[in-house]
Each structure stands twice: as C-alpha cells, then as structure tokens.
Design an enzyme around this catalytic site. Structure first.
Site: not given
Ligand code: NAD
Ligand code: WQD
Length: 340
Positions: A85, A125, A150, A154, A180
């Site tokens: 991610k 996302s 990335y 999605k 977020n």
């Molecule tokens: P995370 O990295 O904490 O969790 C993902 C888990 O998947 C990890 O434990 C990792 O070890 C495991 N993993 C990755 N690839 C693997 C594979 N090939 N086989 C088995 N396990 C595997 O991430 P998260 O923040 O919990 O995110 C979970 C999901 O949500 C992801 O798909 C991410 O893209 C999506 N997402 C996250 C955010 C965010 O901001 N955290 C936002 C939007 C979408």
């Molecule tokens: C939030 C705001 C930054 C760090 C990302 C991915 C998105 C999703 C969630 C997975 C923004 C600002 C950040 C810092 C800052 N992930 N910022 N100083 O960029 O909205 O989204 O995470 O799907 O796909 O792109 O999240 O937490 O990085 O940033 O000022 O050190 O904080 O510019 O405005 P973002 P973020």
C-alpha cells in the site's frame, strides 16, 4: 460461519477480525507477515477472548492458495485486505505492486470460484476518484487516471472483481472505497505499525509527538482551502472495520445483485492538515513541532465522501469523531513506546 480475512494481521484487517469475532464469526487469517507480525493474533485474543487461526503464506502462490481453499471448504466469505500500500514505493517499483496486488486477487477469486464461495469484500480506496469535480464525492463520480501504480492496482482490481461477479451469477462482491483510515482500537492492543518513516499524516504526527521524529512537515499551505492546507476525510479504523462485517452479512443474507456494489466509507466531513494537527494537540495536551514545506507531488487538494449510500443501504454510519481518532492513535503510540 467461517470467514477468510486476507491480510488480517495488518492494520485494518486486525480491527476487522475483532469486529467479526464479536459478531460470532469464526475467522481464519492468511497473511505472509510482509507488513505485520504474528503476535497480532495474541492481541486480538486479548480483546475478544478468541484466538483467530493464522496461516502464514503468500497469496501470490497459486498452489498454496488453492490448497488452502480445499482444506477450508467451510468458508462462506472472504474479506480481502492483503496488498502492498505504499504509494511512493509503487512509483519506484511498479511491478512489485502489480504482481502482489493483482496476482493475489486473481488466485483468491479462482479459489472462491472453485469452492463455490459466494461473498467477497474488497479494500478499495478513494484514490480512484483523484481530485473530483464535485464534493462531497459520490460513488458514481468518474474514476480518474490513477496517480500511482498503487492506485492503479485498486482500479484494475475493481474491474477484475466486477468482471468475475458478472460472469459468475453465484458470486457477490462489495467494493469498499476507504477515505483516510486512522486511529486504533480503544484497548491500544492493536493499531497501525508503519515500517520505517511513515508516509501518512497521523503516524507521522504521533511519532513526532513521542520524539521519534523531529518535526512534521506540512505539505503545502497554498491550496484553495480555508487555511491553505489540504483537506481529507479521516475515518476511525473501528468504524471502518464494522462496515466490513455489515457488508459481509448483506451478501450472506442474499444480496441480489449481478454487479458488485460500491460504497464510500468516510465520515462525510473534511478536515485540513492544520485542523488535524490542532485536534491532536488538544487531545495530547502538548504542542506539536511542525513546519510548512512545499506541496507533496501527487497530492489532491481536497476530498471528502458523500456517505449517503452507505448510510441508507448498509445502515452504517461512522460514529467516532476526529478527537476520538486522534486520542486512540496517541494511546497506541504511547503503548508502543512502553514496549520499546
Ligand atoms: P497493512 O499493510 O497493515 O495490511 C496488509 C496485510 O496484508 C499485511 O499484514 C501484509 O503482511 C499482508 N499481505 C500483503 N501482501 C500479501 C500477500 N501477497 N499474501 C499474504 N499477505 C499479504 O495495510 P492496511 O492499512 O491494513 O490496508 C489493508 C487494505 O486496505 C490494503 O488493500 C490497502 O491497499 C487498503 N487501503 C488502505 C488504506 C489505508 O490508508 N491504510 C486506504 C485505502 C485502502
Ligand atoms: C493526508 C494529508 C498530505 C504526511 C494516502 C494514499 C491513499 C490512501 C490513504 C491507501 C495530505 C498531508 C501527510 C505528512 C502532511 N491509502 N501530510 N505531512 O495522501 O490522503 O492518502 O493514504 O489506499 O491512497 O494516497 O494520506 O495520510 O499521506 O496524507 O502534510 O508528513 O496529510 O499532504 O494532505 P493521503 P496521507
């Protein structure tokens, strides 16, 4: 009823396992621990009193994935979190992201099809919207060209799931577009564990406050927003986790759709970076060292969710406000510091 949670040792997955267990589901986690630790399952057990089963392997391994599904032929649904991610890393190593995020998805869908598993929930996302023309952004807004590999994984994943559900009438899918996600479980036993320097705002704030980082860089204060800093829709990870259980139940209870349903998961409220900082300072009762620097390339100016579809169709609404999000994130950071 047994559910597979891929990536269930990770940040959002672990919180979802807790909510599933609390609603009576039996959970089996598959995680290769590439971004998590196996101790997480013990902490889940401390919260719920139930130890989730954990199988450690890579879901890109087709043979192991198929074998897993054959051994667990009583699984009724899959919640798929496993993915890489890190947006910045994906720009430098796109193939790593395409192989992992797309390869694992295809294996899982094949395993589901072969074993007649109907229900699939996917972590998508808000990044798919880019900078939307209208705010708040609703699910029918156009999907914009992805700003990173990335983000593209999605978009491609949403298409793969849609094609698969359309071609297999027994399969159901729900695509959840997270805004977020931040914060941690109120027990401070599980939370986000960023490896290295965090990319995301809130882990950077809490690591700065605890003394791991010198100061937060605020990326740009010349945006067209009231205080000039960028606006996001932050959502508490526990609220997010609950929406997964509701989505799964919706499909188990015979959701009758020929295409995957799509839902935005946010609070519907946008906060600027400086508002997030001020809220953190209030709950932590300490000032945060920060400095405004240039914009971060690829950032959108402002985005927040229209959550009315999730509210009306799922009967779900985010309940925790920004103060609760920051308080739980701060408690988690302090808990990590105690263990260091
Ligand atoms: P995370 O990295 O904490 O969790 C993902 C888990 O998947 C990890 O434990 C990792 O070890 C495991 N993993 C990755 N690839 C693997 C594979 N090939 N086989 C088995 N396990 C595997 O991430 P998260 O923040 O919990 O995110 C979970 C999901 O949500 C992801 O798909 C991410 O893209 C999506 N997402 C996250 C955010 C965010 O901001 N955290 C936002 C939007 C979408
Ligand atoms: C939030 C705001 C930054 C760090 C990302 C991915 C998105 C999703 C969630 C997975 C923004 C600002 C950040 C810092 C800052 N992930 N910022 N100083 O960029 O909205 O989204 O995470 O799907 O796909 O792109 O999240 O937490 O990085 O940033 O000022 O050190 O904080 O510019 O405005 P973002 P973020």
């Amino acid at each position: 009823m047994k559910v597979l949670v891929t990536g269930g040792a990770g940040y959002i997955g672990s919180h979802t396992v807790v909510e599933l267990q609390e609603k009576g589901f039996e959970v089996v986690i598959v995680d290769n621990l590439s971004n998590s630790y196996k101790e997480v399952v013990r902490n889940i057990e401390r919260i719920t009193g139930k130890l989730p089963e954990l199988e450690v392997f890579d879901l890109c391994d087709r043979n192991k994935t198929m074998d897993f599904f054959r051994r667990h032929n009583d699984i009724i649904g899959v919640i798929h979190f496993a993915a890489y991610k890190a947006v910045g890393e994906s720009v430098k190593k796109p193939l790593k992201y395409y192989r992992n995020n797309i390869g694992s998805l295809v294996n899982i869908l094949e395993g589901m099809k072969e074993n007649n598993i109907r229900s699939f929930v996917f972590s998508s996302s808000c990044t798919v919207y880019g900078q939307p023309d209208h705010l708040p952004v609703a699910e029918d807004a156009p999907v914009r060209k992805a700003m990173s590999p990335y983000g593209n994984t999605k978009q491609i994943s949403e298409e793969i799931i849609t094609d698969t559900v359309e071609a297999n009438p027994h399969m159901k899918g729900i695509l959840l577009r997270y805004f977020n996600p931040i914060g941690a479980h109120e027990s401070a036993l599980i939370g986000e564990l960023p490896l290295g320097v965090p990319d995301n705002l809130v882990p950077f704030i809490t690591q700065t406050a605890i003394g791991i980082r010198d100061k937060l860089s605020v990326f740009g204060d010349d945006y067209n927003t009231p205080d000039g800093t960028a606006i996001r829709d932050y959502i508490h990870v526990v609220d997010l986790a609950k929406a997964h259980v509701i989505s799964l139940n919706r499909m188990i209870n015979d959701q009758d759709k020929t295409k995957p349903e799509i839902f935005n998961l946010g609070t519907g409220i946008g906060y600027s970076v400086l508002e997030a900082v001020k809220t953190f300072e209030k709950v932590a009762q300490q000032p945060l060292n920060y400095q405004v620097v240039d914009r971060r390339p690829g950032d959108v100016e402002k985005v927040w969710a229209d959550t009315s579809l999730a509210n009306s169709e799922l009967g779900w609404k985010a309940e925790r406000n920004l103060e609760e999000m920051m308080r739980s994130a701060w408690n988690w950071e302090k808990e990590l510091a105690n263990k260091r």
